[in-house]
Design an enzyme around this catalytic site. Structure first.
Site, PDB file in Angstrom:
ATOM      1  N   GLY A  79     -22.851  -2.857  16.341  1.00 22.88           N
ATOM      2  CA  GLY A  79     -22.343  -2.551  15.004  1.00 22.88           C
ATOM      3  C   GLY A  79     -22.287  -3.790  14.140  1.00 22.88           C
ATOM      4  O   GLY A  79     -21.592  -4.750  14.464  1.00 22.88           O
ATOM      5  N   HIS A  81     -11.432 -27.200 -13.128  1.00 20.53           N
ATOM      6  CA  HIS A  81     -12.611 -27.877 -12.590  1.00 20.53           C
ATOM      7  C   HIS A  81     -12.168 -29.069 -11.724  1.00 20.53           C
ATOM      8  O   HIS A  81     -11.250 -29.800 -12.101  1.00 20.53           O
ATOM      9  CB  HIS A  81     -13.493 -28.389 -13.731  1.00 20.53           C
ATOM     10  CG  HIS A  81     -14.648 -29.240 -13.260  1.00 20.53           C
ATOM     11  ND1 HIS A  81     -15.785 -28.690 -12.720  1.00 20.53           N
ATOM     12  CD2 HIS A  81     -14.819 -30.596 -13.235  1.00 20.53           C
ATOM     13  CE1 HIS A  81     -16.616 -29.681 -12.395  1.00 20.53           C
ATOM     14  NE2 HIS A  81     -16.053 -30.837 -12.699  1.00 20.53           N
ATOM     15  N   GLY A  92       4.858  11.948  16.645  1.00 18.98           N
ATOM     16  CA  GLY A  92       5.273  13.096  15.850  1.00 18.98           C
ATOM     17  C   GLY A  92       4.174  14.121  15.679  1.00 18.98           C
ATOM     18  O   GLY A  92       3.013  13.784  15.466  1.00 18.98           O
ATOM     19  N   ARG A 139       5.092   5.505  16.648  1.00 18.25           N
ATOM     20  CA  ARG A 139       4.984   5.621  18.105  1.00 18.25           C
ATOM     21  C   ARG A 139       5.128   4.285  18.820  1.00 18.25           C
ATOM     22  O   ARG A 139       5.512   4.241  19.991  1.00 18.25           O
ATOM     23  CB  ARG A 139       3.654   6.276  18.477  1.00 18.25           C
ATOM     24  CG  ARG A 139       2.415   5.508  18.039  1.00 18.25           C
ATOM     25  CD  ARG A 139       1.152   6.308  18.310  1.00 18.25           C
ATOM     26  NE  ARG A 139      -0.037   5.595  17.894  1.00 18.25           N
ATOM     27  CZ  ARG A 139      -0.705   4.724  18.655  1.00 18.25           C
ATOM     28  NH1 ARG A 139      -0.290   4.479  19.888  1.00 18.25           N
ATOM     29  NH2 ARG A 139      -1.781   4.106  18.203  1.00 18.25           N
ATOM     30  N   ALA A 172      -6.333  -1.435   4.350  1.00 10.69           N
ATOM     31  CA  ALA A 172      -4.876  -1.501   4.260  1.00 10.69           C
ATOM     32  C   ALA A 172      -4.414  -1.562   2.812  1.00 10.69           C
ATOM     33  O   ALA A 172      -3.398  -0.940   2.449  1.00 10.69           O
ATOM     34  CB  ALA A 172      -4.360  -2.715   5.037  1.00 10.69           C
TER      35      ALA A 172
END
Length: 477
Positions: A187, A449, A122, A42, A325
């Protein structure tokens, strides 16, 4: 690159609904396997939420925030700079350039693979036909197989005005229209904490409210505590076991917070709502194709990513947690391979989680919270970064690496890391779990290291009882 047209009917072997990481990965894999592919998106360019208004732009801003904090901390090393001057327009331009470069790369891949991209929204008409409403009209696509990759949207809170520009979701926060003096983040999950990290570094006074007893619900407390201490030291106010109770007024924004000790009222310039995401499964007419969508908008799939309709597949956020993702991209490849006739399935043992905060938190596989809740036996090997030479040179000794092992087989079951670069380090643990590695495999792998990666080997040595970088009393087995 993008097409639309009234009355056009097109046929294709595979149609993919959604051009995010899962969708475009599925399209490219299907094309590589010789399939004719149409990708419906879209937006005017590919990438979805992750690339456009999620993972990528947030990491750009988090990188800026990290540099700001590192420059401040250089005073402990004898180097002092002045206060940063924030050019917010240049920040936005820099963020947009990164996004543009990646979207241009996707455009090139589309052309190289001859994937046809149709711009529009769609919806299914029947099990083999999709209708796309584009900027220039409608067209229909007749397909043999379909992959649903429509992602998710931020959840809203009831009682908050939806058209007030001062009430932000993650997309609005990443737009970086201004730097508020006082920001409320509702949140304490990954999105909320990442945005709190960014805006705190840019100069906002940030308040976080989380209704559960801890930030990052599901993550072990020993990993969360260093982040909570670090944020608090920077002036971020954190309220757990606290509920956003509503607005007392909108001019100015005055929030009412319900804590265990009573009610708090406080005024804010902006409010960021970061309470989770809602899948888009109910918005694509899936029922007309016979695809079952639950009351939350999720679509159930099997290991081949097939829905209850055999030739229609679903991937990514719309298939359930975790909404990540890197999960979507793997699912996209599976769906494309199955459509092409390959014997493929989503069989990942573990999926890593990362909060790109400062410090970063990453975990994979079994957590201590989960083990205790399910009665799973485990033993732990841990290494504090206060004993890491590399961490000390970075001035970041608050970190921790811990590994959870099966007491009998000594196989790695889970790992958690908190500290700079934790998201990069966790991949070694994920691979070790996938390969059924045990403590000795990790301990005997020579790590360079001084590096932070050594802490993984040291944690395995701590479990094995062979660690020399710390003195640990011998444990009885």
């Amino acid at each position: 690159m993008l097409e639309s047209g009234e009355g056009v009917e097109t046929q294709t072997e595979v149609v993919i609904l959604g051009g995010g990481p899962g969708g475009y990965t599925a399209a490219f894999r299907a094309a590589d396997l010789g399939k004719q592919v149409i990708l419906v998106e879209r937006q005017s360019s590919l990438g979805g939420v992750c690339l456009q208004v999620g993972c990528i732009p947030s990491k750009w801003l988090l990188h800026v925030a990290k540099i700001i904090e590192e420059v401040k901390n250089l005073s402990d090393h004898g180097v002092v700079f002045g206060s940063p001057m924030i050019d917010i327009e240049s920040l936005r331009v820099g963020k947009s350039k990164v996004v543009q470069k990646l979207t241009q790369g996707l455009s090139a891949l589309v052309k190289q693979r001859k994937v046809r991209v149709v711009q529009g929204t769609g919806t299914f008409i029947n099990p083999h036909r999709l209708q796309v409403q584009g900027v220039a009209g409608r067209q229909q696509i007749l397909f043999q197989s379909a992959i649903i990759a429509v992602g998710s949207v931020p959840m809203q809170l009831l009682g908050l005005p939806i058209d007030d520009p001062r009430i932000l979701d993650s997309t609005g926060a990443l737009a970086l229209n201004d730097i508020p003096k006082n920001l409320l983040v509702i949140g304490g999950g990954i999105i909320g904490l990442e945005m709190a990290t960014v805006y705190s570094a840019l100069g906002s006074q940030v308040t976080i409210v989380e209704w559960t007893p801890s930030l990052l619900l599901g993550c072990d407390l020993d990993l969360v505590r260093p982040l909570q201490r670090h944020l608090s030291a920077k002036g971020v106010q954190i309220h757990v076991d606290t509920q956003f109770f509503g607005l007392l007024s909108t001019e100015p924004l005055e929030a009412q917070l319900k804590t265990l000790k009573g009610m708090i009222q406080k005024k804010f310039d902006r409010i960021l709502v970061a309470v989770g995401r809602k899948p888009n499964g109910a918005s694509i007419g899936a029922e007309t194709a016979g695809v079952l969508v639950d009351n939350h908008g999720f679509i159930a799939v099997n290991a081949q990513q097939q829905t209850n309709v055999e030739h229609i597949y679903a991937i990514g956020d719309v298939t359930g947690q975790p909404m990540l993702a890197h999960k979507a991209t793997h699912e996209g490849k599976v769906a494309a391979e199955v459509i092409a006739g390959h014997k493929s399935g989503f069989e990942a043992k573990v999926i890593p989680n990362v909060a790109y905060t400062d410090p970063e938190i990453a975990w994979v596989g079994l957590t201590e919270i989960e083990a205790k809740a399910k009665g799973i036996s485990y033993e732990k090997g841990a290494f504090p970064w206060a004993a890491s030479g590399r961490a000390l040179t970075l001035g970041r000794e608050e970190g921790l690496t811990k590994l959870l092992f099966d007491p009998n087989t000594k196989q790695l079951l889970g790992a958690g890391i908190v500290g700079p670069g934790a998201g990069e380090l966790i991949a070694e643990a994920a691979l070790a779990i996938e390969m059924n590695a045990n403590a000795q495999d990790l301990a005997l792998t020579i790590h360079p290291h001084p590096t932070l990666s050594e802490t993984i080997a040291f944690s395995a040595e701590a479990f094995e009882g062979t660690l020399t970088d710390l003195y640990l009393p011998k444990k009885r087995r």
